[in-house]
Motif scaffolding. Structure first.
Motif, PDB file in Angstrom:
ATOM      1  N   UNK A  43       5.155   5.297   9.496  1.00 28.42           N
ATOM      2  CA  UNK A  43       5.563   4.808   8.171  1.00 28.42           C
ATOM      3  C   UNK A  43       4.982   5.682   7.058  1.00 28.42           C
ATOM      4  N   UNK A  44       4.172   6.658   7.456  1.00 32.41           N
ATOM      5  CA  UNK A  44       3.576   7.562   6.465  1.00 32.41           C
ATOM      6  C   UNK A  44       2.159   7.170   6.097  1.00 32.41           C
ATOM      7  N   UNK A  45       1.551   6.279   6.868  1.00 30.60           N
ATOM      8  CA  UNK A  45       0.195   5.860   6.532  1.00 30.60           C
ATOM      9  C   UNK A  45      -0.791   6.949   6.929  1.00 30.60           C
ATOM     10  N   UNK A  46      -1.708   7.277   6.022  1.00 30.17           N
ATOM     11  CA  UNK A  46      -2.738   8.271   6.333  1.00 30.17           C
ATOM     12  C   UNK A  46      -4.103   7.588   6.383  1.00 30.17           C
TER      13      UNK A  46
ATOM     14  N   UNK B 199       2.026   2.624  12.507  1.00 24.97           N
ATOM     15  CA  UNK B 199       1.725   2.794  11.081  1.00 24.97           C
ATOM     16  C   UNK B 199       1.831   4.257  10.652  1.00 24.97           C
TER      17      UNK B 199
ATOM     18  N   UNK C 139      -4.858   3.679   5.344  1.00 30.02           N
ATOM     19  CA  UNK C 139      -5.265   2.780   6.413  1.00 30.02           C
ATOM     20  C   UNK C 139      -6.584   2.077   6.062  1.00 30.02           C
TER      21      UNK C 139
ATOM     22  N   UNK D 221      -7.543   1.396   3.116  1.00 25.70           N
ATOM     23  CA  UNK D 221      -7.193   0.367   2.119  1.00 25.70           C
ATOM     24  C   UNK D 221      -6.713  -0.911   2.801  1.00 25.70           C
TER      25      UNK D 221
ATOM     26  N   UNK E 282       0.835  -1.213   0.000  1.00 26.98           N
ATOM     27  CA  UNK E 282       0.000   0.000   0.000  1.00 26.98           C
ATOM     28  C   UNK E 282       0.865   1.256   0.000  1.00 26.98           C
ATOM     29  N   UNK E 283       1.946   1.201   0.779  1.00 25.78           N
ATOM     30  CA  UNK E 283       2.811   2.387   0.881  1.00 25.78           C
ATOM     31  C   UNK E 283       3.914   2.403  -0.176  1.00 25.78           C
ATOM     32  N   UNK E 284       3.920   1.388  -1.035  1.00 27.47           N
ATOM     33  CA  UNK E 284       4.993   1.202  -2.023  1.00 27.47           C
ATOM     34  C   UNK E 284       6.362   1.354  -1.351  1.00 27.47           C
TER      35      UNK E 284
END
Lengths: 83, 437
Positions: free
Chosen positions: A37-40, A34, A44, A46, A20-22
């Protein structure tokens, strides 16, 4: 629904988070929050869609707390309890 | 033998870029200036004007895209034509006198049209005593919000290295003229979504106001300290769930604006709110600085859902989840490639046609902290930064949350005439108290 150990769930979640975050899978660890790690919000959601597809769990509709959600380890243990 | 024109070395526009061109067209027609936004950095100290001017002149030459313009290729796909001469970038300096305010200058800056079709960037430096504001205005056709932040970081790196940075041009975007079946399938899904949004009539929207009123945008800013911002995010997580700041702030915004609609007696139609989402992810293409790497989520909120905050929150989260499950954002990226054949007046007509007049009730976005924003700019410490965005007209109204270096700021942006001064105050107070500031 597949029968999986907590470790297997963690492996699957790590791969999905990296996808998801490539991100480079090596940079995603089970204990990293999370958000760090840059998850928004959308990324999330997704991840929650993937969890529904694999485990048939609609976590969006549950009252799980930040502690349940914020790392791959806590999320995997939560999924394991609920399946 | 004459050579056939080649598409290989051209940066073609994606469907989302073309939709942004459509918004630019609509906004220019309504206000005389396009779909632009400005990033304001409050600086500690005063950068030397001549140094900045010289550096800007050298630095911008490294980005020929800055002087490009849109053209149609022989295969009809729109592309960004590179200029034959160096890009133009406006640079203005203002010195505030005692008692002068910064906001009118910032508003004037963002409302001033670019000088030509080949200008897409402008810098305004405002000296205010011992501090200053650097306001960089971007053309939304060439930059999205995160791309603009990344570009500022590149500029800062160039400054730090004495103008010696060399930047690779971004790889050419292909024309995307294949796999039509996928595009039409995606188009079918997007079409269904829009039809559902419009099934009960046009969205609830505020009238744009008489055209005799100055058609510039006005802004109201709410800022929070790092501590307050942390508390807001914690409250959002406790009420809406982990990483759910976007739906939480959106619910607060809907409630704040609903009061205005009710007071005006505008009670028909649902709220339709497009929310921009970044399609970049950490670790993705570092060259994704130029053009638009975004898609949209579309929310429909019924009147009866607005009064109960938790019901409203649940509805937003549910819609977000459903759209993620359906892959709407991805379908929109794919389907929008089909619309590039339409000339811009037709794009703006089609967008309005879908929703039977008004394209949205208002725009909303929550830009999280991506770490793209530089902490220094032109040799000075950035004490705070925020975005000021002109909103496509219609609706000419938007609320934008932005978090950078741990600090949250909110901007209400409205076309003059859409809101009365008292209404602006009401919305600001409602947002402030809702957020707990």
């Amino acid at each position: 629904m597949p029968e999986m150990s907590v470790e297997e769930i963690e492996e699957l979640l790590l791969a999905e988070v990296a996808n998801i975050l490539l991100a480079d899978p090596d940079t995603v660890t089970v204990d990293a929050p999370l958000h760090s790690l840059g998850m928004n919000s959308m990324a999330f959601v997704e991840l929650l869609v993937v969890i529904e597809r694999v485990f048939r769990l609609k976590l969006m509709e549950t009252d799980l707390t930040k502690e349940d959600f914020q790392t791959v380890r806590s999320l995997a243990s939560c999924i394991s309890r609920m399946t | 033998m004459a050579r056939l024109p080649s598409s290989k070395n051209k940066h073609h526009l994606t469907g989302i870029d073309w939709i942004l061109h459509g918004f630019d067209f609509m906004t220019k027609r309504a206000t005389g200036a396009g779909n632009m936004f400005q990033i304001v950095m409050e600086l500690e100290g005063l950068p030397a004007e001549n140094e900045v001017r010289d550096w800007l002149d050298v630095c911008t030459r490294k980005f020929p895209l800055l002087g490009g313009r849109t053209r149609r290729d022989f295969n009809l796909a729109p592309y960004w034509q590179m200029p034959s001469r160096p890009p133009q970038v406006s640079f203005d300096v203002h010195r505030l006198q005692a008692g002068d305010e910064t906001l009118p200058l910032l508003e004037r800056g963002v409302n001033t049209p670019f000088r030509s079709e080949r200008e897409h960037l402008a810098l305004q430096l405002i000296h205010a005593g011992e501090s200053s504001h650097a306001a960089v205005k971007f053309d939304h056709r060439l930059f999205d919000a995160h791309g603009a932040e990344m570009f500022l970081s590149m500029l800062q790196r160039d400054w730090e290295e004495g103008g010696r940075c060399n930047w690779e041009p971004p790889p050419c975007e292909p024309a995307h003229l294949s796999e039509w079946r996928d595009k039409f399938e995606a188009g079918k899904q997007v079409n269904r979504t829009f039809l559902r949004l419009a099934e009960s009539g046009p969205p609830r929207a505020l009238p744009l106001g008489p055209r005799s009123i100055s058609q510039g945008f006005a802004f109201r800013k709410i800022t929070f300290t790092e501590q307050q911002s942390q508390e807001i995010i914690e409250r959002a997580e406790s009420e809406a769930g982990y990483l759910m700041a976007m739906p939480y702030t959106m619910a607060l915004t809907i409630q704040a604006l609903h009061a205005i609609f009710v007071n005006r007696g505008i009670m028909t139609g649902n709220y339709v709110i497009p929310v921009t989402m970044d399609t970049r992810v950490p670790g993705s293409r570092p060259h994704a600085v130029f053009f638009n790497h975004v898609s949209l989520l579309l929310f429909r909120i019924h009147d009866r859902e607005v009064g109960d905050f938790h019901a409203l929150l649940k509805s937003i989260k549910q819609q977000m989840y459903e759209q993620a499950r359906m892959g709407l954002a991805r379908d929109l990226l794919e389907a929008s490639l089909l619309i590039r054949i339409a000339p811009l007046p037709m794009v703006s007509y089609l967008v309005k046609l879908y929703l039977k007049r008004d394209i949205a009730s208002f725009c909303f976005s929550f830009l999280g902290d991506t770490g793209h924003m530089p902490t220094r700019f032109m040799g000075r410490e950035v004490s705070r930064s925020y975005h000021m965005a002109r909103v496509p007209v219609p609706p000419g109204l938007g609320v934008f949350f932005h978090q950078t270096h741990g600090r949250l700021s909110v901007h209400l942006s409205y076309l003059r005439g859409v809101l009365a001064e008292g209404e602006v105050e009401t919305i600001t107070q409602a947002l402030h108290s809702g957020l707990g500031g």
